[in-house]
Design a protein around this motif. Structure first.
Motif, PDB file in Angstrom:
ATOM      1  N   PHE A   1       0.868  -1.178   0.000  1.00  0.00           N
ATOM      2  CA  PHE A   1       0.000   0.000   0.000  1.00  0.00           C
ATOM      3  C   PHE A   1       0.904   1.228   0.000  1.00  0.00           C
ATOM      4  O   PHE A   1       1.851   1.298   0.794  1.00  0.00           O
ATOM      5  CB  PHE A   1      -0.885   0.023   1.245  1.00  0.00           C
TER       6      PHE A   1
ATOM      7  N   SER B   1      -9.146  -3.118  -5.202  1.00  0.00           N
ATOM      8  CA  SER B   1      -9.897  -3.131  -3.941  1.00  0.00           C
ATOM      9  C   SER B   1     -10.990  -2.081  -3.903  1.00  0.00           C
ATOM     10  O   SER B   1     -11.579  -1.836  -2.865  1.00  0.00           O
ATOM     11  CB  SER B   1      -8.932  -2.904  -2.773  1.00  0.00           C
TER      12      SER B   1
ATOM     13  N   LYS C   1     -16.055  -7.139  -0.707  1.00  0.00           N
ATOM     14  CA  LYS C   1     -15.487  -6.213   0.270  1.00  0.00           C
ATOM     15  C   LYS C   1     -16.620  -5.384   0.858  1.00  0.00           C
ATOM     16  O   LYS C   1     -17.359  -4.718   0.136  1.00  0.00           O
ATOM     17  CB  LYS C   1     -14.461  -5.318  -0.415  1.00  0.00           C
TER      18      LYS C   1
ATOM     19  N   TYR D   1     -12.080  -1.012   9.144  1.00  0.00           N
ATOM     20  CA  TYR D   1     -10.949  -0.473   8.387  1.00  0.00           C
ATOM     21  C   TYR D   1     -10.359   0.778   9.028  1.00  0.00           C
ATOM     22  O   TYR D   1      -9.429   1.362   8.475  1.00  0.00           O
ATOM     23  CB  TYR D   1     -11.358  -0.106   6.943  1.00  0.00           C
TER      24      TYR D   1
HETATM   25  C1  PBG Z   1      -8.502   0.397  -0.122  1.00  0.00           C
HETATM   26  C2  PBG Z   1      -8.219  -0.552   0.984  1.00  0.00           C
HETATM   27  C3  PBG Z   1      -8.655  -0.462   2.321  1.00  0.00           C
HETATM   28  C4  PBG Z   1      -8.134  -1.582   2.979  1.00  0.00           C
HETATM   29  C5  PBG Z   1      -7.379  -2.292   2.050  1.00  0.00           C
HETATM   30  N1  PBG Z   1      -7.468  -1.643   0.827  1.00  0.00           N
HETATM   31  C6  PBG Z   1      -9.419   0.596   3.010  1.00  0.00           C
HETATM   32  C7  PBG Z   1     -10.804   0.918   2.658  1.00  0.00           C
HETATM   33  O1  PBG Z   1     -11.439   0.293   1.816  1.00  0.00           O
HETATM   34  O2  PBG Z   1     -11.298   1.864   3.242  1.00  0.00           O
HETATM   35  C8  PBG Z   1      -8.350  -1.910   4.439  1.00  0.00           C
HETATM   36  C9  PBG Z   1      -7.413  -2.909   5.043  1.00  0.00           C
HETATM   37  C10 PBG Z   1      -7.466  -2.963   6.518  1.00  0.00           C
HETATM   38  O3  PBG Z   1      -8.333  -2.382   7.198  1.00  0.00           O
HETATM   39  O4  PBG Z   1      -6.568  -3.625   7.080  1.00  0.00           O
HETATM   40  N2  PBG Z   1      -7.332   0.820  -0.770  1.00  0.00           N
END
Ligand code: PBG
Length: 346
Positions: free
Chosen positions: A93, A184, A214, A220
Protein backbone atom coordinates in the motif's frame (compact mmCIF):
# COMPACT_ATOMS: atom_id res chain seq x y z
CA UNK A 1 -36.87 -34.58 37.62
CA UNK A 2 -34.39 -36.45 35.48
CA UNK A 3 -31.56 -38.22 37.18
CA UNK A 4 -28.18 -37.99 35.52
CA UNK A 5 -26.40 -41.26 34.78
CA UNK A 6 -22.66 -41.77 34.56
CA UNK A 7 -21.09 -42.51 31.19
CA UNK A 8 -20.62 -46.28 31.92
CA UNK A 9 -24.26 -46.53 32.94
CA UNK A 10 -25.37 -44.95 29.69
CA UNK A 11 -23.26 -47.40 27.69
CA UNK A 12 -24.55 -50.34 29.72
CA UNK A 13 -28.09 -49.27 28.93
CA UNK A 14 -27.28 -49.42 25.22
CA UNK A 15 -25.74 -52.86 25.34
CA UNK A 16 -24.11 -53.90 22.10
CA UNK A 17 -23.08 -50.37 21.15
CA UNK A 18 -19.42 -49.47 21.17
CA UNK A 19 -18.47 -47.10 23.94
CA UNK A 20 -17.77 -43.90 22.09
CA UNK A 21 -15.46 -41.66 24.05
CA UNK A 22 -14.35 -38.69 21.99
CA UNK A 23 -11.83 -37.71 24.64
CA UNK A 24 -9.62 -40.72 23.76
CA UNK A 25 -8.12 -38.79 20.85
CA UNK A 26 -7.62 -35.65 22.90
CA UNK A 27 -5.46 -37.28 25.56
CA UNK A 28 -1.99 -36.10 24.52
CA UNK A 29 -0.60 -33.31 22.37
CA UNK A 30 0.72 -35.84 19.87
CA UNK A 31 -2.68 -37.48 19.50
CA UNK A 32 -4.32 -34.10 19.13
CA UNK A 33 -1.79 -33.16 16.46
CA UNK A 34 -2.55 -36.39 14.55
CA UNK A 35 -6.27 -35.68 14.27
CA UNK A 36 -6.07 -31.91 13.82
CA UNK A 37 -8.20 -30.90 10.81
CA UNK A 38 -6.74 -27.46 10.17
CA UNK A 39 -3.10 -26.48 10.42
CA UNK A 40 -1.80 -22.96 9.91
CA UNK A 41 1.37 -22.58 7.89
CA UNK A 42 3.44 -19.51 6.97
CA UNK A 43 2.56 -20.36 3.34
CA UNK A 44 -1.02 -19.29 4.09
CA UNK A 45 -0.07 -15.69 4.73
CA UNK A 46 0.25 -12.48 2.74
CA UNK A 47 1.93 -9.70 4.75
CA UNK A 48 0.75 -6.08 4.21
CA UNK A 49 3.35 -3.30 3.98
CA UNK A 50 2.79 0.48 3.98
CA UNK A 51 5.35 2.35 1.88
CA UNK A 52 6.10 6.03 2.19
CA UNK A 53 8.48 8.58 0.65
CA UNK A 54 11.66 9.64 2.44
CA UNK A 55 14.83 8.07 3.74
CA UNK A 56 15.22 5.89 6.79
CA UNK A 57 11.56 6.17 7.69
CA UNK A 58 10.22 3.55 10.07
CA UNK A 59 7.16 5.22 11.57
CA UNK A 60 5.00 3.07 13.82
CA UNK A 61 1.26 3.34 13.18
CA UNK A 62 -0.30 4.30 16.54
CA UNK A 63 -3.48 2.25 16.13
CA UNK A 64 -1.55 -0.76 14.76
CA UNK A 65 1.29 -1.51 17.19
CA UNK A 66 4.13 -3.38 15.48
CA UNK A 67 3.17 -2.12 11.98
CA UNK A 68 5.10 0.67 10.29
CA UNK A 69 5.10 3.12 7.43
CA UNK A 70 8.41 2.27 5.74
CA UNK A 71 10.53 4.14 3.24
CA UNK A 72 11.77 2.23 0.20
CA UNK A 73 15.31 1.81 1.62
CA UNK A 74 13.83 -0.23 4.50
CA UNK A 75 12.12 -2.71 2.20
CA UNK A 76 14.97 -5.06 1.24
CA UNK A 77 15.57 -5.93 4.90
CA UNK A 78 11.86 -6.33 5.53
CA UNK A 79 11.41 -8.53 2.44
CA UNK A 80 14.34 -10.74 3.44
CA UNK A 81 12.83 -11.25 6.89
CA UNK A 82 9.43 -12.10 5.44
CA UNK A 83 10.95 -14.63 3.02
CA UNK A 84 13.14 -16.15 5.74
CA UNK A 85 10.01 -16.79 7.81
CA UNK A 86 8.50 -18.77 4.94
CA UNK A 87 5.83 -16.19 4.10
CA UNK A 88 5.40 -16.31 0.30
CA UNK A 89 3.97 -12.86 -0.42
CA UNK A 90 3.59 -9.23 0.58
CA UNK A 91 0.86 -6.77 -0.42
CA UNK A 92 1.91 -3.15 -0.88
CA UNK A 93 0.00 0.00 0.00
CA UNK A 94 1.50 3.34 -1.00
CA UNK A 95 1.36 6.73 0.67
CA UNK A 96 1.97 9.25 -2.12
CA UNK A 97 3.87 12.54 -1.85
CA UNK A 98 0.96 14.52 -3.26
CA UNK A 99 -2.73 13.84 -3.74
CA UNK A 100 -4.98 15.22 -6.48
CA UNK A 101 -8.49 14.53 -7.83
CA UNK A 102 -7.41 11.65 -10.11
CA UNK A 103 -4.52 10.34 -8.02
CA UNK A 104 -1.75 10.92 -10.55
CA UNK A 105 1.03 9.29 -8.51
CA UNK A 106 -0.93 6.03 -8.63
CA UNK A 107 0.18 5.40 -12.22
CA UNK A 108 3.49 7.31 -12.17
CA UNK A 109 6.37 4.97 -13.16
CA UNK A 110 8.29 6.57 -10.29
CA UNK A 111 5.39 6.47 -7.83
CA UNK A 112 5.95 5.10 -4.37
CA UNK A 113 4.55 1.63 -5.04
CA UNK A 114 6.43 1.29 -8.34
CA UNK A 115 9.69 2.14 -6.52
CA UNK A 116 8.83 -0.30 -3.74
CA UNK A 117 8.14 -3.14 -6.17
CA UNK A 118 11.48 -2.64 -7.90
CA UNK A 119 13.38 -2.50 -4.59
CA UNK A 120 11.80 -5.71 -3.28
CA UNK A 121 12.21 -7.59 -6.57
CA UNK A 122 15.88 -6.63 -6.68
CA UNK A 123 16.45 -7.84 -3.10
CA UNK A 124 14.29 -10.98 -2.96
CA UNK A 125 13.22 -12.00 -6.48
CA UNK A 126 11.28 -15.09 -5.35
CA UNK A 127 8.98 -13.18 -3.00
CA UNK A 128 5.54 -12.74 -4.58
CA UNK A 129 4.53 -9.09 -4.77
CA UNK A 130 0.86 -8.19 -4.67
CA UNK A 131 -0.09 -4.55 -5.17
CA UNK A 132 -3.33 -2.97 -3.98
CA UNK A 133 -5.01 -1.20 -6.89
CA UNK A 134 -7.34 1.54 -5.67
CA UNK A 135 -7.58 5.31 -5.79
CA UNK A 136 -8.40 6.27 -2.21
CA UNK A 137 -4.81 6.65 -0.99
CA UNK A 138 -3.94 8.87 -3.98
CA UNK A 139 -6.91 11.18 -4.34
CA UNK A 140 -7.28 14.43 -2.37
CA UNK A 141 -10.94 13.60 -1.65
CA UNK A 142 -10.01 10.10 -0.41
CA UNK A 143 -12.56 8.31 -2.58
CA UNK A 144 -11.97 5.11 -4.55
CA UNK A 145 -12.85 6.64 -7.91
CA UNK A 146 -13.42 9.75 -9.97
CA UNK A 147 -15.80 11.99 -8.04
CA UNK A 148 -18.56 14.01 -9.73
CA UNK A 149 -19.89 16.68 -7.40
CA UNK A 150 -23.30 18.27 -7.73
CA UNK A 151 -23.88 21.96 -6.97
CA UNK A 152 -26.09 20.89 -4.05
CA UNK A 153 -23.18 19.19 -2.23
CA UNK A 154 -24.14 15.72 -3.44
CA UNK A 155 -21.52 13.54 -5.08
CA UNK A 156 -21.25 10.41 -7.13
CA UNK A 157 -18.39 8.10 -8.00
CA UNK A 158 -18.12 7.71 -11.75
CA UNK A 159 -17.68 3.96 -12.14
CA UNK A 160 -16.69 3.79 -15.79
CA UNK A 161 -14.31 6.77 -15.78
CA UNK A 162 -12.55 5.09 -12.84
CA UNK A 163 -12.02 1.82 -14.74
CA UNK A 164 -9.72 3.49 -17.22
CA UNK A 165 -7.46 4.73 -14.43
CA UNK A 166 -7.44 1.36 -12.66
CA UNK A 167 -6.20 -0.24 -15.89
CA UNK A 168 -3.34 2.27 -16.09
CA UNK A 169 -2.42 1.70 -12.44
CA UNK A 170 -2.35 -2.09 -12.89
CA UNK A 171 -0.13 -1.82 -15.97
CA UNK A 172 2.31 0.51 -14.21
CA UNK A 173 2.52 -1.93 -11.26
CA UNK A 174 3.12 -4.78 -13.71
CA UNK A 175 5.84 -2.77 -15.48
CA UNK A 176 7.56 -2.31 -12.11
CA UNK A 177 7.47 -6.08 -11.58
CA UNK A 178 4.32 -6.89 -9.57
CA UNK A 179 3.24 -10.55 -9.76
CA UNK A 180 -0.37 -10.03 -8.72
CA UNK A 181 -2.57 -6.93 -8.78
CA UNK A 182 -5.40 -6.66 -6.29
CA UNK A 183 -8.17 -4.21 -7.17
CA UNK A 184 -9.90 -3.13 -3.94
CA UNK A 185 -12.19 -0.33 -5.03
CA UNK A 186 -15.38 -2.35 -5.65
CA UNK A 187 -16.08 -0.71 -9.02
CA UNK A 188 -18.29 -2.81 -11.31
CA UNK A 189 -16.27 -4.20 -14.20
CA UNK A 190 -12.88 -3.50 -12.57
CA UNK A 191 -11.52 -7.01 -13.10
CA UNK A 192 -12.40 -7.09 -16.82
CA UNK A 193 -10.94 -3.61 -17.35
CA UNK A 194 -7.69 -4.53 -15.60
CA UNK A 195 -7.39 -7.88 -17.41
CA UNK A 196 -7.88 -6.14 -20.73
CA UNK A 197 -5.33 -3.44 -19.94
CA UNK A 198 -2.74 -5.97 -18.70
CA UNK A 199 -3.17 -8.22 -21.74
CA UNK A 200 -3.02 -5.29 -24.15
CA UNK A 201 0.32 -4.31 -22.58
CA UNK A 202 1.63 -7.88 -22.82
CA UNK A 203 1.33 -8.76 -19.11
CA UNK A 204 -0.51 -12.05 -19.59
CA UNK A 205 1.38 -13.61 -16.69
CA UNK A 206 0.29 -11.05 -14.09
CA UNK A 207 -2.56 -12.45 -11.99
CA UNK A 208 -5.57 -10.66 -10.50
CA UNK A 209 -6.63 -11.14 -6.89
CA UNK A 210 -9.95 -9.35 -6.70
CA UNK A 211 -11.27 -7.88 -3.48
CA UNK A 212 -14.55 -9.37 -4.72
CA UNK A 213 -16.65 -9.27 -1.58
CA UNK A 214 -15.49 -6.21 0.27
CA UNK A 215 -17.85 -4.83 2.85
CA UNK A 216 -18.39 -1.23 3.98
CA UNK A 217 -16.84 -1.99 7.34
CA UNK A 218 -15.99 -0.03 10.48
CA UNK A 219 -13.07 -2.46 10.92
CA UNK A 220 -10.95 -0.47 8.39
CA UNK A 221 -10.48 2.46 10.79
CA UNK A 222 -6.81 1.89 11.73
CA UNK A 223 -5.86 1.22 8.08
CA UNK A 224 -7.16 4.61 7.08
CA UNK A 225 -4.74 6.14 9.62
CA UNK A 226 -1.94 3.95 8.30
CA UNK A 227 -2.56 4.72 4.63
CA UNK A 228 -3.75 8.28 5.27
CA UNK A 229 -6.80 7.54 3.14
CA UNK A 230 -10.06 8.43 4.96
CA UNK A 231 -12.74 9.91 2.69
CA UNK A 232 -12.81 13.70 3.18
CA UNK A 233 -16.62 13.71 2.87
CA UNK A 234 -19.29 11.03 2.60
CA UNK A 235 -18.55 7.33 2.94
CA UNK A 236 -18.00 4.21 0.81
CA UNK A 237 -21.43 2.67 1.05
CA UNK A 238 -22.29 3.37 -2.57
CA UNK A 239 -19.69 0.84 -3.72
CA UNK A 240 -18.61 -1.36 -0.78
CA UNK A 241 -21.09 -4.05 0.28
CA UNK A 242 -23.73 -3.93 2.97
CA UNK A 243 -22.50 -6.07 5.90
CA UNK A 244 -25.91 -7.73 6.07
CA UNK A 245 -25.63 -9.47 2.70
CA UNK A 246 -24.20 -12.86 1.76
CA UNK A 247 -26.11 -13.79 -1.42
CA UNK A 248 -24.92 -10.55 -2.96
CA UNK A 249 -21.33 -11.56 -2.13
CA UNK A 250 -21.79 -14.68 -4.25
CA UNK A 251 -22.97 -12.52 -7.17
CA UNK A 252 -19.93 -10.28 -6.76
CA UNK A 253 -17.60 -13.27 -6.80
CA UNK A 254 -19.37 -14.88 -9.77
CA UNK A 255 -18.97 -11.69 -11.80
CA UNK A 256 -15.31 -11.27 -10.90
CA UNK A 257 -14.53 -14.89 -11.76
CA UNK A 258 -16.35 -14.46 -15.07
CA UNK A 259 -14.32 -11.29 -15.74
CA UNK A 260 -11.08 -13.20 -15.22
CA UNK A 261 -10.15 -12.99 -11.52
CA UNK A 262 -7.53 -15.64 -10.71
CA UNK A 263 -8.25 -15.44 -6.98
CA UNK A 264 -10.95 -13.76 -4.94
CA UNK A 265 -11.03 -12.17 -1.53
CA UNK A 266 -13.54 -11.76 1.26
CA UNK A 267 -12.90 -8.76 3.49
CA UNK A 268 -13.02 -8.32 6.48
CA UNK A 269 -12.63 -11.89 7.74
CA UNK A 270 -13.72 -12.32 11.33
CA UNK A 271 -17.29 -11.06 11.12
CA UNK A 272 -17.68 -12.70 7.68
CA UNK A 273 -16.71 -16.34 8.24
CA UNK A 274 -20.03 -17.47 6.76
CA UNK A 275 -19.24 -15.51 3.60
CA UNK A 276 -15.81 -17.17 3.33
CA UNK A 277 -17.49 -20.57 3.71
CA UNK A 278 -20.18 -19.80 1.13
CA UNK A 279 -17.62 -18.57 -1.42
CA UNK A 280 -15.37 -21.60 -0.78
CA UNK A 281 -18.28 -23.99 -1.36
CA UNK A 282 -19.49 -22.36 -4.56
CA UNK A 283 -16.24 -21.48 -6.39
CA UNK A 284 -13.04 -23.31 -7.21
CA UNK A 285 -10.62 -20.39 -7.42
CA UNK A 286 -8.29 -19.79 -4.45
CA UNK A 287 -10.09 -17.80 -1.76
CA UNK A 288 -8.26 -15.20 0.31
CA UNK A 289 -9.57 -13.52 3.45
CA UNK A 290 -8.35 -10.19 4.82
CA UNK A 291 -7.87 -10.15 8.59
CA UNK A 292 -8.14 -6.36 8.58
CA UNK A 293 -6.62 -3.55 10.61
CA UNK A 294 -9.48 -3.27 13.12
CA UNK A 295 -9.33 -7.00 13.84
CA UNK A 296 -5.59 -6.62 14.50
CA UNK A 297 -6.01 -3.48 16.61
CA UNK A 298 -8.64 -5.10 18.86
CA UNK A 299 -6.36 -8.01 19.70
CA UNK A 300 -3.35 -5.76 20.30
CA UNK A 301 -5.31 -3.36 22.51
CA UNK A 302 -6.85 -6.08 24.66
CA UNK A 303 -3.52 -7.89 24.96
CA UNK A 304 -1.76 -4.69 26.05
CA UNK A 305 -4.30 -4.33 28.82
CA UNK A 306 -3.62 -7.88 29.93
CA UNK A 307 -7.22 -8.83 29.14
CA UNK A 308 -6.53 -11.62 26.67
CA UNK A 309 -3.69 -13.98 25.79
CA UNK A 310 -2.44 -12.52 22.50
CA UNK A 311 -0.88 -15.66 21.12
CA UNK A 312 -3.82 -17.92 21.96
CA UNK A 313 -6.41 -15.50 20.59
CA UNK A 314 -4.44 -14.79 17.41
CA UNK A 315 -3.88 -18.45 16.57
CA UNK A 316 -7.55 -19.20 17.28
CA UNK A 317 -8.73 -16.37 15.00
CA UNK A 318 -6.46 -17.33 12.11
CA UNK A 319 -7.27 -21.03 12.47
CA UNK A 320 -10.97 -20.11 12.40
CA UNK A 321 -10.52 -18.11 9.19
CA UNK A 322 -8.72 -21.03 7.57
CA UNK A 323 -11.26 -23.56 8.87
CA UNK A 324 -14.04 -21.43 7.35
CA UNK A 325 -12.41 -22.02 3.96
CA UNK A 326 -9.74 -19.41 3.31
CA UNK A 327 -6.73 -20.68 1.36
CA UNK A 328 -4.82 -17.47 1.99
CA UNK A 329 -4.98 -14.92 4.79
CA UNK A 330 -3.83 -11.33 4.49
CA UNK A 331 -2.78 -10.52 8.02
CA UNK A 332 -0.66 -8.07 9.99
CA UNK A 333 0.07 -10.99 12.34
CA UNK A 334 1.89 -12.93 9.60
CA UNK A 335 5.45 -12.41 10.85
CA UNK A 336 4.65 -13.04 14.51
CA UNK A 337 2.67 -16.17 13.76
CA UNK A 338 5.31 -17.51 11.37
CA UNK A 339 7.82 -17.09 14.20
CA UNK A 340 5.60 -18.91 16.68
CA UNK A 341 5.03 -21.73 14.20
CA UNK A 342 8.81 -22.09 13.64
CA UNK A 343 9.51 -22.25 17.36
CA UNK A 344 6.73 -24.67 18.20
CA UNK A 345 7.95 -27.42 15.86
CA UNK A 346 9.08 -30.39 17.97
C1 PBG B 1 -8.50 0.40 -0.12
C2 PBG B 1 -8.22 -0.55 0.98
C3 PBG B 1 -8.66 -0.46 2.32
C4 PBG B 1 -8.13 -1.58 2.98
C5 PBG B 1 -7.38 -2.29 2.05
N1 PBG B 1 -7.47 -1.64 0.83
C6 PBG B 1 -9.42 0.60 3.01
C7 PBG B 1 -10.80 0.92 2.66
O1 PBG B 1 -11.44 0.29 1.82
O2 PBG B 1 -11.30 1.86 3.24
C8 PBG B 1 -8.35 -1.91 4.44
C9 PBG B 1 -7.41 -2.91 5.04
C10 PBG B 1 -7.47 -2.96 6.52
O3 PBG B 1 -8.33 -2.38 7.20
O4 PBG B 1 -6.57 -3.62 7.08
N2 PBG B 1 -7.33 0.82 -0.77
Amino acid sequence: MTTLRSVPEVFEAQAGFPTVRLRRLRRTETLRRMVRETALSPSDFIYPLFVTHGQNVRREIPSMPGQYQLSVDQLPREAEEVARLGIPAVILFGIPATKDPVGTENFDPNGIVQQAVRAIKAAVPELVIVTDVCMCEYTDHGHCGIVRQGSDGSFEIDNDATLDILGRVAVSHAEAGADIVAPSGMMDGMVAAIRQALDAAGFHQVAILSYAAKYASAFYGPFRDAAESPPQFGDRRSHQMDPANVREALREVALDVAEGADMVMVKPALAYLDVIRAVRQRFDVPVAAYNVSGEYAMVKAAARNGWIDERGVTLEILTGIKRAGADLILTYFAKEVAQWLQNSAF
